[in-house]
Write an enzyme that holds these catalytic residues in place. Structure first.
Site, PDB file in Angstrom:
ATOM      1  N   TYR A 103       0.843  -1.204   0.000  1.00 50.08           N
ATOM      2  CA  TYR A 103       0.000   0.000   0.000  1.00 50.08           C
ATOM      3  C   TYR A 103       0.881   1.257   0.000  1.00 50.08           C
ATOM      4  O   TYR A 103       0.591   2.235  -0.705  1.00 50.08           O
ATOM      5  CB  TYR A 103      -0.908   0.021   1.239  1.00 50.08           C
ATOM      6  N   ASN A 155     -12.777   0.212  -4.572  1.00 46.90           N
ATOM      7  CA  ASN A 155     -12.557   0.067  -6.023  1.00 46.90           C
ATOM      8  C   ASN A 155     -13.819  -0.487  -6.694  1.00 46.90           C
ATOM      9  O   ASN A 155     -14.220  -1.611  -6.417  1.00 46.90           O
ATOM     10  CB  ASN A 155     -11.373  -0.897  -6.223  1.00 46.90           C
ATOM     11  N   CYS A 176      -6.741  -4.325  -7.588  1.00 47.31           N
ATOM     12  CA  CYS A 176      -6.464  -3.962  -6.195  1.00 47.31           C
ATOM     13  C   CYS A 176      -5.969  -5.178  -5.413  1.00 47.31           C
ATOM     14  O   CYS A 176      -5.364  -5.034  -4.356  1.00 47.31           O
ATOM     15  CB  CYS A 176      -7.702  -3.341  -5.543  1.00 47.31           C
ATOM     16  N   HIS A 177      -6.200  -6.392  -5.982  1.00 51.28           N
ATOM     17  CA  HIS A 177      -5.695  -7.586  -5.297  1.00 51.28           C
ATOM     18  C   HIS A 177      -4.169  -7.668  -5.353  1.00 51.28           C
ATOM     19  O   HIS A 177      -3.570  -8.471  -4.661  1.00 51.28           O
ATOM     20  CB  HIS A 177      -6.320  -8.860  -5.898  1.00 51.28           C
ATOM     21  N   GLU A 226      -2.644 -15.796 -11.451  1.00 53.06           N
ATOM     22  CA  GLU A 226      -1.755 -14.981 -12.292  1.00 53.06           C
ATOM     23  C   GLU A 226      -0.323 -15.489 -12.288  1.00 53.06           C
ATOM     24  O   GLU A 226       0.550 -14.911 -12.934  1.00 53.06           O
ATOM     25  CB  GLU A 226      -1.744 -13.526 -11.795  1.00 53.06           C
TER      26      GLU A 226
END
Lengths: 250, 181
Positions: free
Chosen positions: A129, A152, A160-161, A187
């Site tokens: 963050y 979001n 945002c993950h 991912e």
């Protein structure tokens, strides 16, 4: 004499098709359309209008009828226009959403800056963050970044993950930390091997003397024999390393 | 709602997003019917009506409050529609395969729409462009001459003359058709 031609012409006045009104509202962004699309954590409702994608909500976390509450506009179920659908599907496949237009009206400039910066984080990588806060020029606003990401409106598409806590733990997620981990693993991020307090915050290469975020593409190329771990930037500097210019760990 | 043009402009100036849906609701029937007769088929008419309302909204969202208050919104919509229809007619002449899709079967419940459109479409198509636009706006959409003139950018007398000439031509066409039959 009654003008029969004029009377006949009057008979050519029709009601507009109801679809016309809805199409105008969606195209101008006064309403949203929504369609169901597949993501790596299941189906989601994707809301859109003439300006772009305005919301993404995993199916099951919200009732279809409540979509209008998310965007604060009336929502109508309908297929997404093909050019937009192509871009969104490509973004869901690749994890890169730079080509997707978003409708982020109603968000503050700060929140939009947070989301734009977050969208730059490549798939399979994570940043703290504090990194987002620093990158957008508000290094002290770490909590505000967390709040902006929690709100979001287009999760998954704006990733945002990929923003995590600086102590290397995964942190919160609007749809639960489990889904956050699943998205990151889908991912290609080795969540177990990189995340968690037991793992180092920074990784450096003994040959280049550069240190990175552990998930930076450069860091993952370091061969094991040259790999050095650091728990703080001070430790890395002391060892004579400089920060990576690509992942900008500090 | 919005019986006076002033009220409409004031509502748009005060809150464009809240007032614009009412503009669309108030004008969509007339705008669609006009496009329907100017373009000859329902599909193109829907596209033209949609594009018109979207263009007007985007323009309004760029205008200052003062400019919206001064604006004659109805005539702005009609001018935009005429431009959109002209462009669309031009592009369908360039792509003749779409021009062939003219639907003469227009189904409108509760009216003799199918027959009416089928017989009037070709007749209107034979009128010169400005006469056709004027007669459709006045008699099909039911706009007063002042609004027709404003939208066409001509004096009121000219608009009236265009409408009358168009009616005269249409009458002649019907008489000639009668003789043939």
């Amino acid at each position: 004499m009654i003008d029969t031609v004029a009377v006949a012409l009057e008979g050519l006045r029709f009601e507009a098709p109801e679809e016309l009104f809805t199409s105008v509202m969606i195209e101008t962004g006064l309403a949203d359309g929504y369609a169901s699309m597949r993501t790596s954590i299941g189906d989601a409702w994707v809301a859109f209008n003439g300006l772009g994608v305005s919301a993404l909500v995993p199916v099951g976390t919200i009732d279809e009828m409540e979509l209008g509450d998310v965007t604060r506009r009336p929502a109508h179920s309908r297929p997404m226009p093909e050019p937009l659908a192509d871009r969104v599907e490509e973004a869901l496949r690749s994890g890169r959403s730079q080509r997707v237009p978003f409708d982020l009206r109603g968000l503050s400039d700060f929140a939009r800056a947070v989301l734009a910066k977050t969208a730059e984080i490549p798939p399979g990588q994570v940043r703290p963050y504090g990194w987002v806060a620093r990158e957008i020029g508000h290094p002290a606003a770490v909590r505000a970044v967390g709040t902006a990401l929690a709100r979001n409106p287009v999760p998954i598409l704006i990733p945002c993950h990929r923003v995590v806590r600086s102590d290397n733990t995964v942190g919160q997620y609007a749809f639960g930390p489990d889904r956050k981990v699943r998205l990151l693993e889908a991912e290609g991020l080795d969540v177990g091997g990189i995340m968690g307090r037991q793992h180092a915050r920074f990784v450096g290469s003994g040959t280049t003397r550069i240190f990175c975020h552990p998930s930076c593409a450069r860091a993952r190329r370091i061969r094991p024999e040259y790999r050095h771990e650091f728990d703080s930037e001070a430790e890395a500097f002391e060892a004579g390393y400089r920060p990576c210019r690509i992942c900008r760990p500090i | 709602m919005f019986n006076k043009p002033m009220e409409l402009s004031a509502a748009l100036a005060a809150n464009l997003d809240a007032a614009y849906p009412e503009v669309v609701r108030a004008l969509q029937g007339q705008v669609f019917s006009t496009a329907r007769q100017l373009l000859g088929n329902r599909h193109d008419a829907e596209d033209a009506a949609q594009e018109t309302f979207v263009r007007v909204y985007r323009a309004l969202s760029r205008f200052s409050t003062e400019r919206i208050l001064d604006l004659r919104i109805r005539s702005y919509v009609w001018t935009t529609l005429i431009n959109v229809c002209r462009n669309q007619a031009r592009s369908s002449r360039r792509h003749p395969q779409t021009a062939l899709e003219v639907d003469h079967g227009f189904v409108d419940p509760g009216s003799t729409g199918v027959e009416a459109s089928a017989t009037w479409g070709p007749r209107l198509a034979r009128l010169p462009e400005r006469q056709r636009t004027a007669v459709v706006m006045h008699h099909v959409a039911g706009l007063p001459y002042v609004e027709v003139a404003e939208a066409l950018g001509v004096p009121v007398g000219t608009a009236k003359a265009d409408v009358h000439r168009a009616l005269a031509r249409l009458r002649t066409m019907i008489e000639t058709e009668g003789e043939v039959a």
